[in-house]
Design a protein around this motif. Structure first.
Motif, mmCIF file in Angstrom:
data_model
loop_
_atom_site.group_PDB
_atom_site.id
_atom_site.type_symbol
_atom_site.label_atom_id
_atom_site.label_comp_id
_atom_site.label_asym_id
_atom_site.label_seq_id
_atom_site.Cartn_x
_atom_site.Cartn_y
_atom_site.Cartn_z
ATOM 1 N N ARG A 103 0.959 -0.997 0.039
ATOM 2 C CA ARG A 103 0.014 0.012 -0.151
ATOM 3 C C ARG A 103 0.855 1.202 -0.072
ATOM 4 O O ARG A 103 1.778 1.296 0.437
ATOM 5 C CB ARG A 103 -0.607 0.096 1.279
ATOM 6 C CG ARG A 103 -0.121 0.291 2.341
ATOM 7 C CD ARG A 103 -0.843 0.628 3.557
ATOM 8 N NE ARG A 103 -0.029 1.149 4.752
ATOM 9 C CZ ARG A 103 -0.664 1.594 5.877
ATOM 10 N NH1 ARG A 103 -1.835 1.832 6.159
ATOM 11 N NH2 ARG A 103 0.187 2.158 6.941
ATOM 12 N N ILE A 104 0.321 2.338 -0.270
ATOM 13 C CA ILE A 104 1.006 3.688 -0.287
ATOM 14 C C ILE A 104 0.436 4.261 0.879
ATOM 15 O O ILE A 104 -0.683 4.715 0.957
ATOM 16 C CB ILE A 104 1.067 4.351 -1.548
ATOM 17 C CG1 ILE A 104 1.430 3.695 -2.741
ATOM 18 C CG2 ILE A 104 1.435 5.646 -1.754
ATOM 19 C CD1 ILE A 104 1.280 4.131 -4.112
ATOM 20 N N ALA A 105 1.457 4.957 1.564
ATOM 21 C CA ALA A 105 0.966 5.620 2.875
ATOM 22 C C ALA A 105 2.494 6.300 3.380
ATOM 23 O O ALA A 105 3.248 5.950 3.432
ATOM 24 C CB ALA A 105 0.420 4.811 3.970
ATOM 25 N N ASN A 106 1.902 7.570 4.005
ATOM 26 C CA ASN A 106 3.060 8.315 4.514
ATOM 27 C C ASN A 106 4.191 8.590 3.512
ATOM 28 O O ASN A 106 5.447 8.454 3.781
ATOM 29 C CB ASN A 106 3.702 7.711 5.679
ATOM 30 C CG ASN A 106 2.485 7.613 6.900
ATOM 31 O OD1 ASN A 106 2.007 8.390 7.304
ATOM 32 N ND2 ASN A 106 2.636 6.421 7.208
ATOM 33 N N PHE A 107 3.819 8.809 2.294
ATOM 34 C CA PHE A 107 4.802 8.933 1.198
ATOM 35 C C PHE A 107 4.306 10.253 0.344
ATOM 36 O O PHE A 107 3.520 10.337 -0.263
ATOM 37 C CB PHE A 107 4.841 7.793 0.175
ATOM 38 C CG PHE A 107 5.890 7.872 -0.970
ATOM 39 C CD1 PHE A 107 7.163 7.728 -0.534
ATOM 40 C CD2 PHE A 107 5.568 8.503 -2.130
ATOM 41 C CE1 PHE A 107 8.082 7.996 -1.630
ATOM 42 C CE2 PHE A 107 6.363 8.485 -3.271
ATOM 43 C CZ PHE A 107 7.693 8.203 -2.973
ATOM 44 N N ASP A 108 5.265 11.109 0.277
ATOM 45 C CA ASP A 108 5.190 12.546 -0.325
ATOM 46 C C ASP A 108 6.509 12.946 -1.248
ATOM 47 O O ASP A 108 7.286 12.580 -0.607
ATOM 48 C CB ASP A 108 4.779 13.788 0.447
ATOM 49 C CG ASP A 108 3.289 13.548 1.083
ATOM 50 O OD1 ASP A 108 2.311 14.154 0.574
ATOM 51 O OD2 ASP A 108 3.064 12.748 1.974
#
Ligand SMILES: [Mn+2]
Ligand SMILES: [Mn+2]
Ligand SMILES: [Mn+2]
Ligand SMILES: [Mn+2]
Lengths: 202, 202
Positions: A103-108
């Motif tokens: 999953r994609i999370a806490n990624f900027d």
């Protein structure tokens, strides 16, 4: 005027598993074949299973780093994207590429990037596809390492996360590496269970 | 036991530009060719440039939606990923696929997904590659629409975001669509400037 490729580090998540270590090695090799200047590193030492895998294919463990901004301006991530699983000073460098199956999370990011995620069992499955898409031959050793990562992540294609893509890739990599995936896979998974060899002999 | 593909909606960002509208149409078509059940929709009405493009290729404007959870459980995003640019109730559905060329920010999923981003000038450039990777033929109309999106996003390949990939794809799509990209491109960009035709004639 001289142009040169700035070096980038490629690494998987903290507390690395076999996929985190192997995907960094394989993706770095692919990127270098395509003209980039990268080095695979790791955010921790290999675990027992990964040690077995590296020894089996005579591959050195990647250098362990705890920070990256002191040596590079840009990095590539494999097998993770979440900030808390990554290197501590990641916000100080540019992330140019990510290959992952989570999953994609806490990624900027502040800039556009290459991001390749697929809901498959293992990052190494995706990297195998990337070799094909870029028409780069998979070396025998890298095939063996990626095979080991898929065996690890999918528990020898038995985990519920296993997809048809993983199965197809395992077959292909086993051929390139000249490995019996089932026999080798059981040995590999056993190496990760941390059982003492002497007592296990009985 | 009966199996069927649950329908998914495919859409670009709010205040849609030509790429947001066209990439939804093109990606939905590709996914349906691959066995998915998708419908392209839009988060707003086409602007003047996009109206010109749709009329030129005799393509209906996608249905406008302001929410999605009332009709589907899952969606695919094109040409955006940030929550504030997306549909209001996106947190109520699963995002299964994203194709985009922007930075990643304010984007979180609870499950693994397919995510394809590349730092190129236009989402439609990436979708053209996806047609090739999946060995699906690009219909003439879709080629014309995607060509229009790249012309729009890259200002006829003049913007600083333009890459070699965009240039290559424009050439290819122009051939499939039987369009002179430069001549058509100037007309398309002029249609977006909202200049009254009568006064502009002098
Ligand atoms: Mn892992
Ligand atoms: Mn993994
Ligand atoms: Mn757009
Ligand atoms: Mn765009």
């Amino acid at each position: 005027m001289l142009f040169f490729m700035l070096k980038q580090l490629v690494f998987g998540h903290k507390n690395p598993d076999t996929d985190a270590i192997v995907a960094a090695i394989a993706f770095s090799h692919l990127e270098n074949q395509l003209g980039e200047n990268t080095e695979p590193v790791a955010l921790g030492k290999p675990n027992d299973e990964t040690k077995f895998v590296l020894a089996h294919f005579k591959q050195q463990a990647p250098r362990v780093v705890t920070s990256v901004a002191d040596e590079v301006k840009a990095v590539m991530l494999v097998d993770h994207n979440e900030a808390q699983q990554s290197v501590a000073d990641r916000d100080k460098v540019q992330v140019t590429k990510v290959v992952d199956h989570h999953r994609i999370a806490n990624f900027d990011t502040s800039k556009p990037l290459y991001y390749r995620a697929e809901p498959v069992g293992c990052t190494s499955t995706i990297i195998t596809k990337l070799y094909h898409e870029n028409q780069v031959e998979i070396p025998e050793k890298i095939a063996g390492l990626m095979l080991s990562a898929i065996i690890s992540d999918t528990l020898l294609l038995k985990s519920p996360t296993t997809t048809d893509d993983d199965k197809k890739v395992v077959q292909e990599l086993a051929e390139i590496a000249h490995i019996d995936a089932n026999q080798y896979g059981v040995e590999e998974l056993r190496a990760g269970t941390n059982v003492d060899d002497k007592s296990a002999a009985d």
